[in-house]
Each structure stands twice: as C-alpha cells, then as structure tokens.
Design a protein around this motif. Structure first.
Motif, PDB file in Angstrom:
ATOM      1  N   ARG A 171      20.613  -8.041 -28.996  1.00 52.49           N
ATOM      2  CA  ARG A 171      19.935  -7.829 -29.977  1.00 52.49           C
ATOM      3  C   ARG A 171      19.392  -8.873 -30.655  1.00 52.49           C
ATOM      4  NH1 ARG A 171      18.144  -3.791 -32.800  1.00 52.49           N
ATOM      5  NH2 ARG A 171      18.488  -2.036 -31.538  1.00 52.49           N
ATOM      6  N   GLU A 172      20.258 -10.013 -30.451  1.00 54.36           N
ATOM      7  CA  GLU A 172      19.598 -11.327 -31.252  1.00 54.36           C
ATOM      8  C   GLU A 172      18.349 -11.841 -30.789  1.00 54.36           C
ATOM      9  OE1 GLU A 172      23.409 -10.516 -30.627  1.00 54.36           O
ATOM     10  OE2 GLU A 172      22.754 -11.797 -29.070  1.00 54.36           O
ATOM     11  N   LEU A 173      18.008 -11.670 -29.707  1.00 55.51           N
ATOM     12  CA  LEU A 173      16.793 -12.075 -29.132  1.00 55.51           C
ATOM     13  C   LEU A 173      15.540 -11.491 -30.085  1.00 55.51           C
ATOM     14  CD1 LEU A 173      15.592 -13.802 -27.121  1.00 55.51           C
ATOM     15  CD2 LEU A 173      15.344 -11.839 -25.797  1.00 55.51           C
ATOM     16  N   GLU A 174      15.807  -9.894 -29.992  1.00 56.00           N
ATOM     17  CA  GLU A 174      15.056  -9.279 -30.653  1.00 56.00           C
ATOM     18  C   GLU A 174      14.690  -9.632 -32.193  1.00 56.00           C
ATOM     19  OE1 GLU A 174      16.071  -5.108 -30.400  1.00 56.00           O
ATOM     20  OE2 GLU A 174      14.230  -4.384 -31.255  1.00 56.00           O
ATOM     21  N   GLU A 175      16.000  -9.765 -32.776  1.00 52.88           N
ATOM     22  CA  GLU A 175      16.088 -10.148 -34.527  1.00 52.88           C
ATOM     23  C   GLU A 175      15.314 -11.351 -34.602  1.00 52.88           C
ATOM     24  OE1 GLU A 175      20.150  -9.598 -35.278  1.00 52.88           O
ATOM     25  OE2 GLU A 175      20.184  -7.534 -35.161  1.00 52.88           O
ATOM     26  N   ALA A 176      15.627 -12.423 -33.685  1.00 55.28           N
ATOM     27  CA  ALA A 176      14.849 -13.597 -33.875  1.00 55.28           C
ATOM     28  C   ALA A 176      13.513 -13.486 -33.766  1.00 55.28           C
ATOM     29  CB  ALA A 176      15.580 -14.532 -32.966  1.00 55.28           C
ATOM     30  N   ALA A 177      12.868 -12.634 -32.748  1.00 53.49           N
ATOM     31  CA  ALA A 177      11.566 -12.702 -32.684  1.00 53.49           C
ATOM     32  C   ALA A 177      11.046 -11.713 -33.942  1.00 53.49           C
ATOM     33  CB  ALA A 177      10.963 -11.714 -31.539  1.00 53.49           C
ATOM     34  N   ILE A 178      11.615 -10.920 -34.477  1.00 56.87           N
ATOM     35  CA  ILE A 178      11.165 -10.153 -35.969  1.00 56.87           C
ATOM     36  C   ILE A 178      11.178 -11.137 -36.965  1.00 56.87           C
ATOM     37  CG2 ILE A 178      11.413  -8.546 -37.381  1.00 56.87           C
ATOM     38  CD1 ILE A 178      12.688  -6.843 -35.264  1.00 56.87           C
ATOM     39  N   ILE A 179      12.158 -12.005 -36.987  1.00 52.44           N
ATOM     40  CA  ILE A 179      12.167 -12.739 -38.108  1.00 52.44           C
ATOM     41  C   ILE A 179      10.943 -14.118 -37.836  1.00 52.44           C
ATOM     42  CG2 ILE A 179      13.388 -15.030 -39.112  1.00 52.44           C
ATOM     43  CD1 ILE A 179      16.078 -13.475 -38.389  1.00 52.44           C
ATOM     44  N   ASP A 180      10.829 -14.250 -36.850  1.00 56.01           N
ATOM     45  CA  ASP A 180       9.465 -15.193 -36.521  1.00 56.01           C
ATOM     46  C   ASP A 180       8.173 -14.336 -36.793  1.00 56.01           C
ATOM     47  OD1 ASP A 180      10.643 -17.129 -33.626  1.00 56.01           O
ATOM     48  OD2 ASP A 180      10.857 -17.466 -35.988  1.00 56.01           O
ATOM     49  N   GLY A 181       8.307 -13.185 -37.146  1.00 56.25           N
ATOM     50  CA  GLY A 181       6.876 -12.452 -37.631  1.00 56.25           C
ATOM     51  C   GLY A 181       6.212 -11.702 -36.468  1.00 56.25           C
ATOM     52  N   ALA A 182       6.805 -11.445 -35.477  1.00 56.58           N
ATOM     53  CA  ALA A 182       6.330 -10.881 -34.318  1.00 56.58           C
ATOM     54  C   ALA A 182       5.966  -9.345 -34.561  1.00 56.58           C
ATOM     55  CB  ALA A 182       7.095 -10.862 -32.956  1.00 56.58           C
ATOM     56  N   GLY A 183       4.818  -8.697 -34.623  1.00 56.50           N
ATOM     57  CA  GLY A 183       4.730  -7.258 -34.599  1.00 56.50           C
ATOM     58  C   GLY A 183       5.108  -6.524 -33.624  1.00 56.50           C
ATOM     59  N   PRO A 184       5.234  -5.118 -33.581  1.00 58.30           N
ATOM     60  CA  PRO A 184       5.883  -4.177 -32.752  1.00 58.30           C
ATOM     61  C   PRO A 184       4.867  -4.589 -31.188  1.00 58.30           C
ATOM     62  CG  PRO A 184       4.883  -3.030 -34.326  1.00 58.30           C
ATOM     63  CD  PRO A 184       4.515  -4.478 -34.843  1.00 58.30           C
ATOM     64  N   ILE A 185       3.788  -4.682 -31.107  1.00 58.25           N
ATOM     65  CA  ILE A 185       3.354  -4.869 -29.893  1.00 58.25           C
ATOM     66  C   ILE A 185       3.598  -6.187 -29.128  1.00 58.25           C
ATOM     67  CG2 ILE A 185       1.264  -4.612 -28.486  1.00 58.25           C
ATOM     68  CD1 ILE A 185       1.040  -2.454 -29.794  1.00 58.25           C
ATOM     69  N   ARG A 186       3.647  -7.223 -30.111  1.00 56.04           N
ATOM     70  CA  ARG A 186       3.789  -8.526 -29.486  1.00 56.04           C
ATOM     71  C   ARG A 186       5.367  -8.564 -29.168  1.00 56.04           C
ATOM     72  NH1 ARG A 186       4.011 -13.838 -31.839  1.00 56.04           N
ATOM     73  NH2 ARG A 186       4.271 -15.107 -29.976  1.00 56.04           N
ATOM     74  N   LEU A 187       6.168  -7.956 -29.903  1.00 58.18           N
ATOM     75  CA  LEU A 187       7.614  -8.198 -29.582  1.00 58.18           C
ATOM     76  C   LEU A 187       7.648  -7.223 -28.219  1.00 58.18           C
ATOM     77  CD1 LEU A 187      10.495  -8.414 -30.675  1.00 58.18           C
ATOM     78  CD2 LEU A 187      10.183  -5.802 -31.423  1.00 58.18           C
ATOM     79  N   PHE A 188       6.885  -6.368 -28.086  1.00 54.06           N
ATOM     80  CA  PHE A 188       7.104  -5.571 -26.673  1.00 54.06           C
ATOM     81  C   PHE A 188       6.605  -6.733 -25.509  1.00 54.06           C
ATOM     82  CE2 PHE A 188       7.112  -2.819 -23.049  1.00 54.06           C
ATOM     83  CZ  PHE A 188       5.826  -2.819 -22.629  1.00 54.06           C
ATOM     84  N   TRP A 189       5.410  -7.030 -25.676  1.00 52.83           N
ATOM     85  CA  TRP A 189       4.781  -7.548 -24.644  1.00 52.83           C
ATOM     86  C   TRP A 189       5.189  -9.141 -24.391  1.00 52.83           C
ATOM     87  CZ3 TRP A 189       1.449  -5.771 -21.081  1.00 52.83           C
ATOM     88  CH2 TRP A 189       0.744  -6.659 -20.404  1.00 52.83           C
ATOM     89  N   SER A 190       5.282  -9.798 -25.325  1.00 55.64           N
ATOM     90  CA  SER A 190       5.655 -11.222 -25.261  1.00 55.64           C
ATOM     91  C   SER A 190       7.160 -11.634 -25.192  1.00 55.64           C
ATOM     92  CB  SER A 190       5.072 -11.887 -26.259  1.00 55.64           C
ATOM     93  OG  SER A 190       3.729 -11.641 -26.539  1.00 55.64           O
ATOM     94  N   ILE A 191       7.976 -10.965 -25.757  1.00 56.28           N
ATOM     95  CA  ILE A 191       9.392 -10.932 -25.951  1.00 56.28           C
ATOM     96  C   ILE A 191      10.354 -10.281 -25.044  1.00 56.28           C
ATOM     97  CG2 ILE A 191      11.504 -11.460 -27.572  1.00 56.28           C
ATOM     98  CD1 ILE A 191       9.031 -13.089 -28.262  1.00 56.28           C
TER      99      ILE A 191
END
Lengths: 283, 419, 295
Positions: A171-191
C-alpha cells in the motif's frame, strides 16, 4: 557401509527411471523428426529405424505444394502477435482494476470472469459464430483477434494472475505516489504496472502458446484457405477423403508448426515452468 | 517511458496496417480489369476437391472473367465442405454458387435455400443431359430445375499395366471383353498378383456400396425409397469384400490401410489394382508407371456406383442473373470439354461425354466409365443417419469380428428404428 | 451532490474504466453467446436460419438418444483413465524429481515439452505411433511379450490409445504443479518428523499429502474440466470411431452443430455439458473441506 550402498543404488535406480520416462516423452518427437526425412516407402519398416537410409527433403517442399502453408504460418504470426498485444493491455488493466480499485459489483464481476474459465468454448461454438457473423467478421482477421485481445476465450487466467500480482504490491508505494500527485492513469502506468513486470513473461508465454496452437476458433470462423491458421492446415491432411497417410509430409508440416513454440520453450523454459508451478500454489 | 509507448504505438500501427493490407490483398487477388460501365459484381463459388482441382477451377474462372469483366468469382475450397456450406447458409453468408451432390440436394431443396434456375434457363438445352441426372435436381412437385449437373463419375478398377505384363496375365479390360470379368475371376487374378511386396488390389472398405448391386442386392426400393439390407444378396456382396481382406488376403486389412491408404498403395506400387472414381485419374497423371482403367467386375449382374454433382445457386444471392451466368458457363460445352480433358470427371453433357474430348482425354480406356449402365441410387430419408448406421455396423465385418449376415441384420434393426 | 460522493463516483468510474475491455470481451463473446446458446437449446433451427420454439423437446430427445449416452460414457471413461492413471503418475514423478539431481533441467524439459505442443500436430504423430502393425508403441510393448494391439481400429482399444496419448501430453504440466507445491514444504517439517522416528511412508501421508492437497485439488479440478472437453484428439485420430468408441460429448456436439446441422439440439447437449461441469466442480469444491488442508 550398507546404508551408503543402499543410497547409491537408489540414486542410480532413480536416474534410470527418470531417464526412461524422459526418453519415452521424447520418442514421439524423434519419430516425427526422422519420418520427415524419409521416403514414404521407408516410413514403416520393421524393425523401425530412426535414421533413414536415404535422407530426403522432399516432404518439406511438398507440404507447400499441397497447401498454402506459408500463408498459414504468416497468419499464425500476425494473429498471435495481435492477440498478445491486445491481451497485454486488457489483462493488466483488468488485473489492476480488480486487484486494487474499488467499485460496486467488483467481486461479482470477477467471479463471473473466473467462471468463463469453466465455459468450454465448445459450449458456445454456434452462438459465438452467430455473433461474429452479425458483425460481418466471418473470415477476417478481426474475428480471429479481437475477442482474444479483449480477454475472451482464455484471457481470464491471465487476468487472474495479474490480479494476484497487483494485490501484493504494498500500500505504501501507492500512497506515496498519490501524495506525489499522481493521477489514476499515471498511477497505473508508471507506478503499479512496472511492479508486476515479473508476471509479464508468464503472460507473454501463456498467450503466445495458447494463440499459436489455436484450432477450434479458426475452425469455426474461417472459410477461405487464406485465413487459416497452422493447426487447421495440419488438420487438412485428415480431411482428404482418400486417406490420411502422407506421413513424411504430415510430419514435416507438424515439425514446422511446432518449431517456434519449441524454440521459445528452450530459451525461456524457466518461465514456462514457473507458470505451472505457481498455479499449484495459488490454487 | 514515453519512448516505450511511442515504440509500441508504432509497432501497433505497423502490424495493423500489415493485417489490413493482408486482409485487402486477400480480397484483391485477381487483377482488376479496366473500369467498365457495368456494375461490379463479386461472386463466391464453394467447392471441394484436391489442390490440383482447385488450380483447374481457377483456370475456368479466369476464362469466365475474361468474358465477363465486371464479374469477379472467388473459388473457396473449405476443409469440411458440408459443415461449412450449412453454416454459411445459416449464417446468412451463403456462397452464390456451390457444388451439390445428388443425395444432399433433397434436403437443401426442401429447406428452400436453393435458387430456382428454371426462371433463368432460357436457352438451355435440356436434351444434352441425361434425363435421370436432370431429374435428380428438380423440385419433385413443380418440376422446376434447381441444379445443373456438372459432372458425374462411375467407379472403375484402376490397374497397374506393368504388373499385369510382368505376371503374364490378361488385363482386366481383356477379361471384360471376353465376358470373363467376374467376382470369382477378380479374386483369382488378385491372388496371382499378391506377393510379399504388394497386394493384388487395394480397396477402401468404406466404399462397400460399389459391391452390393452386383450380387443382386436392390437395397433401396426405387418407388418407396425403403432401405432393406437384411437380405442374403446384400450380405453376399459385403462378405465378398470382407473376405478379400480377411480370408484370401488379396487386399489390405483395415489396420494396414491406416498405415497406407488404398490410393497411396496404388501410387507406390504396393497394389496392382485400385477401385475409385474418375477423379483419381487426375492425381495419377504423374505416376511413373503405365496404368489403365476397367469396368467393375460383375457377379449376378453388372453394376457400379454413380456419383453425381451439380451446381446450385443460393436463394439468398444478391446476383441471381450473374449466378446463373456463372453456372451456365461452367456447364457449357467449352468448359465441360476442358473438364473431360483434365480427367477431372465425366462431363454431364452427353454430347461431350461421347466425344473425343472425353473418350480421348487421357491415354486410358475412358469408355470403361460408360460401359456399365447404372443410375444414381434413389435418395432415401434420413440419408446421413442411415449411412451412419450402415457404416458403423459393417465395421465389424471388415475387421472379421462378425459376419455380414449378422451385421446386416443389426443394421436393419437400427435403420428401422430411425425416425 | 456532496464532494465525497463526487469523489466516490470518480473512483468508481476509473474502476469500471480499467476493467472495461475485459468486460466487453466477456459480455460480447462469452456471456451473451452463453445465454443465447441456452435459449437456442429450446428451439429447432432450420437451414435458412429460421427457428421455432420447441420447449423441452430437445432435452427429452436427448435422454433417449443412445449416441449421446454413449458419448457421456466415453467421456467418463476417458476422464477416469486420466485421473486414475495420469494424476498419480504426475505426483510420483514430482516426488522423485524433488531432490538435488544432476540433469534436473533435462528432465524438466523433456517431461514438459509435450505440454506446450500443438494438439493437432501431436495427434497426427500419434496416429503413426499407434499403428497396429508398424507403430512404435506396439514395437516397444512387443519387448514385453505383448502382441500387436489394434489401437485405433478396434473399439476396445481406441479410447485407451487416446488416454495413453493424453497422459503423455499432459503429465508434464501436473508434474510441475506438484513439484511447485512440494518445493514449498519447509524441510524443517520433515526433519522434525525424522526426529520423532517417522518412516518415509508416514512422512508422505502425514506431511506431504496434506500440505500439497491444495495443489491436488487444483489438478483434479482442471484435469476433470479439461477431460470433459476433449475434441481435437478424437477429431484427428479416430473421427469419433471406431464404432463410436471415441465419440466424446464435445465431438458429438461438433457433429450435431456442423455436420448434421442441428444447432438447437447441439446447444441442448452443450448446456447439459456445462451443467455437468458445474455440478462436478461444485462437488469437488464442497468435498475439499474433508481433505484439503490450507496453511
């Protein structure tokens, strides 16, 4: 002393047993390969011999005379590549959606999807034919690729596999990315997607294998020779009314059809086998 | 990251265009002729046969297209003909014209999927066709024509001239001329020609139907179409064929045929004689030994099996006029002469069958096909299921596990039970 | 609309977006045909595509259809053959392979190779191997003093021949599945058992079997489902014969759909096949509580 001897004998016995088994597994291939190079009169000699007295390559060229084998081969490549390409997106997206996103009906839909693994394609032979016909896709590349690109007829397993993989990302990876401002698509594709890279090989191999060997679907949706896939080509031998006995040509065709998958297998055997062993654990 | 996406997109575009080109290439195979004022028409012809036949048919079609530049015909030869035809019709993608066998015709005609050709057959010479053959393709009620016979074939006995010469034996044709070509002499001849290297003959047990009329078995009544197989005459014919393989061993057993088919045996000099229809003449054109054909041996009477094929049109075709044009062309004198010359089959047109085009088409005794007078067998109900029951029950006779008498009785029981 | 709700809808939207392609594939090409197929099983379809509703007619005819019953028997026979012979074989092989051995790669390769090959190609090869007078199989068993078996031309031996080929082809996969499960068992369990004085057999039945039982369940279920659906082998090797000995349920469905053109009737058979699979898998799932051990 006795114990060591006993262990030694056991080890030798084990090897003998395994070797016998392995040879039994390989003997059909040996027969296939040796028959390719024989003349039809030498195919069934008694006692059987694996090394033909007269090696001839005629059978291979005859295959191309008997049928448009080159075309079938090309079709196999095009169709397999397209299917793999489409399935990659469909399966990763669906695996991610089911594995990490929330929405109403998620579990129900996933169970439905899993259920398709149990619907034998034979059960829907005629109705799926009718759907293809209604789209006007009979005898086209669309019919041979789009359903599979969208995960139908076998994609469910890949989706399941990817879902498992996505679920195990911390989960932490995901949460960190969201905090960094990643949108849903970018979250999927890049993270998230890069995190499941290990599963890609399995996905690729599984979809390649399934597509390359496909028989029943092309049988249903193709008419003309030019759209046939390899397995249909080989099946042509059996539909010759005068008898299925052109052994050298049949073996040559089979060998040529098997080659790509076998080569891929030898190169990437670890991945192939990983596939199977993982399924038992995830059971 | 972006680079990867771009690369993937490029590959995608490449592959899709490749597939698209391939798709188009499939559809544009024949060259386009100069644009004409007439509407461009595309027809599909569905047929069967081997690779050689496909080449020949495509030859006919290019001639047709020369005469009719606005009509393009594609010949499709599926692996499984009848399943493919039925699914195409049911799926609404029926071919415009297609081959039709005389037995299958009955079912298709009943279901209203065939084009009524009488409407178009204006200057069509019905007299150039055998009445019995034309009638096989008429609507039994209205008498309208729904198919035009394209060719037919009778079963004959192919034989390896060289082997007969070597053994110093009279050829089957010579024996036939002397009235000495019977079941008994066939068997004794085959015996003399059976050695360690080859059998006297190679026969496909599945073609048993060619061996029962000669023993006097009239197993389909002409009027009632009733199937009666539990007769001594029927059993005699079946047992004769089975014994050739199991008792006198002059033909290969079922197991042996699985390894090497009758046709392949004849081609490879593993059998001195081989029973089949006209179409094998094309395949055998390339053989490296001299061969000839003779009529079937007789027993109580003379007989042989008749296969009959016609061209039919689809009642759903978008281009009925052009479809008729195609059918008329393909059954015209010119093409039928070519059919004859190619050794493909016996042309349906009487004038052509009796002309040098057929009689001198290949260097064999072509008139052997015409010697024995016979008609196509009457088409009975539940055609597929009855043949299925017969073939299944008779399998035991070929393997020697049962007698023909018992098998015929069992078959009759099953047939009587089919609704 | 509260801000929270808007966010929720946005969240759901993306969920659906991601599963969209897979769902389209599922609904259009699998679910809809499935429903359509079941509906069609209640109809009689004519050649021209016309259909009439006949209710349960197809099903009642099926019950008394000798050929369908034979197909079910054949399929059951085949499935039993695979499960009783193939699965234990795979397990035994996996156990043997589960040690440090030289040539491990070679063994794994050779056992798994048949699994990835095209069934059609393989069937064609086996047609030659199973030849009565000249096939390698009969040649090999002649060393055991057994005379030629008419594999493909005798109704008694045709299905065994098919079973033999299928075991050859499929054992590798099950073997690897078992191997994976075996390798997952911590060695410490065995060591503890040895300390307690357990012998090999006891270790096997009390440690190995229970711990790999999920894998066994997986293999049983997948093997059953696959066995119920065999078609390609029968299509190439025997054409459903001899004497209908190898006409399986799916082969019969194929014949009814494409050879005799009775799609309504064929769909009734397909529906029954699907129901049978559901029931059998369901039973296997329910029974698992009795013997499957999850960590």
């Amino acid at each position: 002393m006795n114990n060591i001897l006993y262990k030694r004998i056991l080890k030798i016995a084990t090897h003998v047993l395994l070797m016998t088994g392995a040879l039994l597994m390989l003997v059909p291939f040996a027969w296939m390969i040796s028959t390719c190079f024989k003349d039809i009169n030498n195919v069934f000699t008694y006692p059987p011999n694996f090394i033909p007295e007269k090696i001839t390559l005629d059978s291979f060229s005859r295959v191309f005379e008997i049928m448009d084998f080159g075309r079938y081969y090309l079709n196999n490549f095009i169709i397999t590549f397209l299917r793999m390409f489409g399935l990659f997106f469909t399966a990763t997206m669906a695996g991610y959606g089911f594995g990490r996103l929330e929405f109403p009906g998620k579990n129900f839909l996933f169970i439905c999807l899993l259920g398709t693994m149990m619907i034998p394609i034979y059960v829907i032979m005629f109705p799926s034919f009718m759907i293809i016909k209604n789209f006007g896709w009979i005898d086209t590349y669309q019919a041979l690729t789009i359903p599979q690109m969208l995960g139908a007829f076998g994609g469910a397993f890949s989706i399941f596999l990817l879902k498992q993989n996505f679920q195990s990302i911390p989960r932490e990876l995901e949460e960190a990315a969201i905090i960094d401002g990643a949108g849903p698509i970018r979250l999927f594709w890049s993270i998230m997607l890069p995190q499941v890279k290990p599963a890609f090989a399995a996905l690729a191999i599984f979809s390649f294998n399934g597509s390359w060997n496909d028989f029943i679907w092309p049988l249903i949706v193709t008419n003309s020779d030019k759209m046939k896939m390899l397995s249909l080509g080989i099946a042509r031998f059996s539909s010759d009314k005068e008898g299925l006995t052109q052994w050298p040509e049949m073996m040559a065709a089979s060998l040529m059809a098997l080659l790509p998958v076998v080569i891929l297998f030898i190169i990437a055997q670890k991945k192939f086998i990983e596939n199977a062993s993982q399924s038992g654990i995830k059971g | 990251m972006m680079k990867k996406v771009v690369a993937i997109l490029l590959i995608m575009i490449m592959v899709f265009s490749l597939a698209g080109c391939a798709n188009d290439a499939v559809k544009k195979d024949a060259e386009k002729t100069e644009p004409v004022a007439k509407e461009k028409v595309e027809l599909t012809l569905l047929g069967w046969g081997g690779a050689e036949e496909e080449k020949i048919v495509n030859g006919y079609l290019s001639e047709f297209q020369k005469e009719n530049p606005n009509i393009k015909v594609t010949f499709v030869r599926p692996a499984d003909y009848w399943p493919k035809l039925k699914t195409m019709i049911a799926g609404g993608t029926a071919p415009d014209a297609f081959y039709m066998g005389f037995p299958e015709f009955v079912e298709f005609q009943k279901q209203d999927v065939l084009l009524n050709l009488s409407e178009f057959a204006v200057d069509f010479d019905e007299n150039d066709f055998q009445e019995g053959q034309l009638n096989a393709f008429r609507d039994p009620n209205s008498g309208d024509l729904y198919g035009v016979p394209k060719d037919w074939s009778s079963y004959v006995m192919y034989y390896n001239k060289a082997m007969f010469d070597e053994a110093g034996l009279p050829t089957p044709n010579e024996m036939y001329e002397n009235g000495n070509w019977t079941y008994d002499t066939f068997e004794s001849t085959a015996k003399k020609l059976t050695t360690a290297e080859h059998h006297g003959a190679a026969i496909n047990y599945g073609r048993w139907k060619a061996f029962v009329p000669q023993t006097g078995a009239n197993w389909v009544d002409k009027d009632s179409r009733k199937v009666t197989v539990n007769t001594p005459e029927f059993a005699k014919g079946i047992q004769y064929l089975a014994d050739l393989g199991n008792k006198s061993k002059v033909i290969p057993t079922v197991d042996e045929l699985a390894d090497l088919s009758p046709a392949d045996r004849f081609s490879n000099k593993k059998a001195a004689m081989f029973m089949s229809g006209r179409w094998m003449a094309m395949r055998f054109a390339e053989l490296d030994f001299e061969w000839d054909i003779a009529p079937m041996p007789s027993d109580v009477t003379e007989s042989t099996w008749i296969d009959l094929v016609a061209y039919c049109g689809s009642s759903d075709t978008k281009y009925p006029e052009e479809t008729w044009k195609l059918i008329n062309f393909l059954t015209g004198k010119k093409i039928e002469e070519q059919v004859a010359k190619a050794g493909q089959a016996i042309p349906a047109r009487i004038s052509v069958a009796n002309s040098p085009a057929f009689l001198e088409s290949i260097d064999v005794n072509n008139k052997a096909h015409l010697e024995i007078e016979a008609n196509p067998i009457p088409v009975f109900d539940h055609w597929g299921e009855v043949w299925d029951a017969l073939n299944r029950n008779l399998e035991l006779v070929w393997t020697g596990e049962d007698t023909a008498v018992n098998a015929a009785k069992a078959a009759q029981e099953e047939i009587d039970g089919i609704k | 609309m509260t801000k929270k709700n808007i966010r929720k809808i946005k969240k759901y939207f993306f969920g659906y977006l991601f599963i969209a392609p897979a769902m389209i594939g599922f609904f259009v090409f699998m679910a809809w045909p499935m429903v359509n197929g079941i509906i069609m099983s209640f109809k009689k379809v004519g050649l021209k595509g016309t259909s009439e509703w006949v209710g349960l007619d197809n099903y009642t005819t099926l019950i008394s259809d000798v050929h369908f019953l034979k197909a079910i028997l054949n399929t059951g026979y085949y499935t039993l053959g695979i499960i009783l012979l193939g699965v234990p074989l795979a397990l035994v092989l996996a156990v043997i392979l589960n040690q440090k051995l030289r040539g491990m790669t070679f063994y794994r390769l050779s056992y798994y190779l048949p699994v990835i090959t095209m069934m059609i190609a393989v069937s064609v090869v086996w047609k030659g191997l199973l030849s009565t007078n000249n096939g390698l199989i009969n040649y090999m068993i002649s060393f055991l003093g057994i005379s030629n078996i008419p594999w493909l031309t005798n109704p008694k031996w045709a299905m065994p021949g098919l079973i033999l080929m299928s075991i050859w082809k499929g054992t590798g996969f099950n073997m690897i599945v078992f191997l994976g499960a075996l390798q997952n068992i911590p060695k410490s369990y065995y060591e503890a058992a040895t300390t307690d004085g357990a012998n090999s057999l006891q270790k096997f039945t009390n440690i190995t079997l229970p711990l790999i039982s999920p894998a066994i369940l997986f293999v049983m279920i997948t093997t059953t489902i696959n066995s119920f659906q065999i078609f390609e082998q029968a299509y190439v090797l025997t054409g459903g014969g001899p004497q209908e000995a190898t006409t399986t349920i799916v082969y019969y469905i194929y014949q009814n759909t494409f050879e005799w053109f009775k799609p309504g009737y064929a769909n009734a058979q397909a529906t029954i096949l699907f129901a049978m699979l559901l029931i059998i898998t369901g039973i296997q799932f329910l029974l698992q509580k009795k013997w499957v051990h999850y960590e």
